[in-house]
Design a protein around this motif. Structure first.
Motif, PDB file in Angstrom:
ATOM      1  N   GLY A  22      -8.350  -9.504   2.488  1.00 35.11           N
ATOM      2  CA  GLY A  22      -7.239 -10.400   2.970  1.00 35.11           C
ATOM      3  C   GLY A  22      -5.972 -10.073   2.405  1.00 35.11           C
ATOM      4  O   GLY A  22      -4.923 -10.065   2.837  1.00 35.11           O
ATOM      5  N   VAL A  25      -4.324  -7.446   4.301  1.00 37.18           N
ATOM      6  CA  VAL A  25      -4.095  -7.965   5.927  1.00 37.18           C
ATOM      7  C   VAL A  25      -2.900  -8.700   5.828  1.00 37.18           C
ATOM      8  O   VAL A  25      -1.832  -8.382   6.530  1.00 37.18           O
ATOM      9  CB  VAL A  25      -5.252  -8.883   6.328  1.00 37.18           C
ATOM     10  N   ALA A  26      -2.613  -9.459   4.633  1.00 32.81           N
ATOM     11  CA  ALA A  26      -1.386 -10.177   4.642  1.00 32.81           C
ATOM     12  C   ALA A  26       0.093  -9.389   4.497  1.00 32.81           C
ATOM     13  O   ALA A  26       0.620  -9.576   5.162  1.00 32.81           O
ATOM     14  CB  ALA A  26      -1.704 -11.387   3.307  1.00 32.81           C
ATOM     15  N   ALA A 110     -11.507  -9.328   6.611  1.00 36.97           N
ATOM     16  CA  ALA A 110     -10.683 -10.337   6.639  1.00 36.97           C
ATOM     17  C   ALA A 110      -9.710 -10.120   7.960  1.00 36.97           C
ATOM     18  O   ALA A 110      -9.577  -9.032   8.554  1.00 36.97           O
ATOM     19  CB  ALA A 110      -9.775 -10.212   5.553  1.00 36.97           C
ATOM     20  N   ALA A 112      -6.405 -12.009  10.299  1.00 43.64           N
ATOM     21  CA  ALA A 112      -5.259 -13.051  10.176  1.00 43.64           C
ATOM     22  C   ALA A 112      -4.381 -12.807  11.273  1.00 43.64           C
ATOM     23  O   ALA A 112      -4.410 -11.481  11.763  1.00 43.64           O
ATOM     24  CB  ALA A 112      -4.569 -12.970   9.024  1.00 43.64           C
ATOM     25  N   HIS A 239      -5.924 -17.544   9.692  1.00 44.57           N
ATOM     26  CA  HIS A 239      -6.106 -17.171   8.440  1.00 44.57           C
ATOM     27  C   HIS A 239      -7.896 -17.085   8.185  1.00 44.57           C
ATOM     28  O   HIS A 239      -8.431 -17.676   9.033  1.00 44.57           O
ATOM     29  CB  HIS A 239      -5.522 -18.316   7.355  1.00 44.57           C
ATOM     30  N   THR A 240      -7.959 -16.183   7.151  1.00 50.40           N
ATOM     31  CA  THR A 240      -9.421 -16.203   6.964  1.00 50.40           C
ATOM     32  C   THR A 240      -9.632 -17.153   5.354  1.00 50.40           C
ATOM     33  O   THR A 240      -8.856 -16.860   4.637  1.00 50.40           O
ATOM     34  CB  THR A 240      -9.844 -14.680   6.574  1.00 50.40           C
ATOM     35  N   THR A 252      -6.473 -14.627   3.325  1.00 48.31           N
ATOM     36  CA  THR A 252      -5.264 -13.568   3.674  1.00 48.31           C
ATOM     37  C   THR A 252      -4.052 -13.985   3.176  1.00 48.31           C
ATOM     38  O   THR A 252      -3.128 -14.373   3.872  1.00 48.31           O
ATOM     39  CB  THR A 252      -5.589 -13.792   5.079  1.00 48.31           C
TER      40      THR A 252
END
Ligand code: MF3
Ligand code: CO
Length: 255
Positions: A22, A25-26, A110, A112, A239-240, A252
Motif C-alpha cells: 500500500g 502504491v500511495a 494493494a 488505489a 483505497h485498500t 494505501t
C-alpha cells in the motif's frame, strides 16, 4: 439461499505485507499526480509507474491481469475506469485524470486510485472530484466490526446523490489480499443495515466511480475503457482498507 461469500480474514503478518504494498502504491500515485500536467501522454505516466515500482522491487498488479496490457489505468474526463495508456493520448489543461494503480509485494496486493485536475479545471468539475473523494471517506468511516457492506454502500451513495451526481453501478469495489479481486464485491450503492457483516481482518478495496450525469457506462472497442454513456465526466477514488477492532485502517498511505 444465496451462498455466503468466502471472505478471507488476513493475519497480522499478511496485513504487514499489504501495508508495504500500500505504501508503494500511495507513493507512486503521488509521483504520477505531480506528472499529470498539460502535454504529458498517458503512456508516459504508465512508464513512470513501471519504473518507480521496479526501483522499489514490487510487481505490477494490473499488467496481464485478464489480458490487461499496461501497468497503470489512466481514465480521462468521460472515461470512467480502465483507460489504457496510449502514446497519442495527451493531457491538456482543464482535464481530470483518474490514475488507478496496484502492486504486489511478496504475493500480497494493494490497489488505489485518485483523480487529479490537469492545470486549471472548471468549478463544477472540481466539485465532482471533491464529492467523489469525500464519498470514499464517508464509506471508509463505516468500516467498523459488525457494520455491514450496505452501510459502506449507502454512505457513499447518499453523499454522492446529495451533491447531485450519480454512482456507477456496473463496476464495484472488492476484497483484496492474495489476489487483486477477492470476495466480497463492494458496491457503492445500496441500503444501510444490509449485506455481509464486517469483521476484523477483512480487507476491502472501496472505489466509488461518480458521474456528473447518468450512471450508465459502456465499454470502448479496446475491450477495456469504460466511458459514460452520456459523455459527461466521471471521477474515481480508491483505497485498500483493513477492518480492525479499532476501526478502519487505510493501507494505501505513504509511510
Ligand atoms: N482498481 C481497478 C479494479 O479493481 C483496477 C483493475 S485494472 C485491471 O477493477 F486491469 F487490472 F483490471
Ligand atoms: Co480496485
Amino acid at each position: 439461499m444465496s451462498p455466503v461469500a468466502a471472505v478471507e480474514l488476513k493475519s497480522a503478518k499478511e496485513l504487514a505485507l499489504m501495508r508495504e504494498a500500500g505504501a508503494i502504491v500511495a507513493y507512486t500515485l503521488r509521483v504520477l499526480s505531480e506528472h499529470a500536467q498539460p502535454g504529458v501522454t498517458t503512456e508516459e505516466l504508465d512508464k513512470i509507474a513501471a519504473s518507480e515500482i521496479a526501483k522499489k522491487g514490487a510487481q505490477p498488479a494490473f499488467l496481464h491481469y485478464r489480458g490487461y496490457p499496461k501497468t497503470l489505468c489512466v481514465s480521462v474526463n468521460e472515461e470512467v475506469v480502465h483507460g489504457i495508456p496510449r502514446p497519442d493520448k495527451v493531457l491538456k489543461a482543464g482535464d481530470i485524470v483518474s490514475l488507478d494503480f496496484g502492486v504486489i509485494v511478496k504475493g500480497y496486493f494493494a490497489d488505489a486510485a485518485v483523480t487529479v485536475p490537469v492545470g486549471k479545471v472548471a468549478p463544477n468539475v472540481l466539485q465532482l472530484v471533491e464529492a467523489t473523494k469525500q464519498s470514499l471517506e464517508k464509506g471508509i468511516d463505516q468500516m467498523w466490526p459488525d457494520k455491514r457492506l450496505g452501510d459502506i454502500a449507502a454512505a457513499v451513495q447518499t453523499h454522492v446523490e446529495s451533491k447531485g451526481f450519480s454512482v456507477v453501478r456496473s463496476f464495484v469495489g472488492h476484497g483484496i489480499g492474495r489476489a487483486l479481486h477477492e470476495d466480497p464485491p463492494v458496491p457503492n450503492f445500496g441500503r444501510a443495515g444490509t449485506g455481509l457483516r464486517l469483521a476484523p481482518g477483512m480487507v476491502l478495496a472501496v472505489e466509488p466511480m461518480v458521474n456528473m450525469g447518468g450512471h450508465d457506462v459502456r465499454i470502448l472497442d479496446d475491450g477495456w475503457t469504460a466511458v459514460t454513456r452520456d459523455g459527461k465526466w466521471s471521477a474515481h477514488f480508491e483505497h485498500t482498507i483493513a477492518v480492525t477492532k479499532d476501526g478502519p485502517e487505510i493501507l494505501t498511505v505513504e509511510r
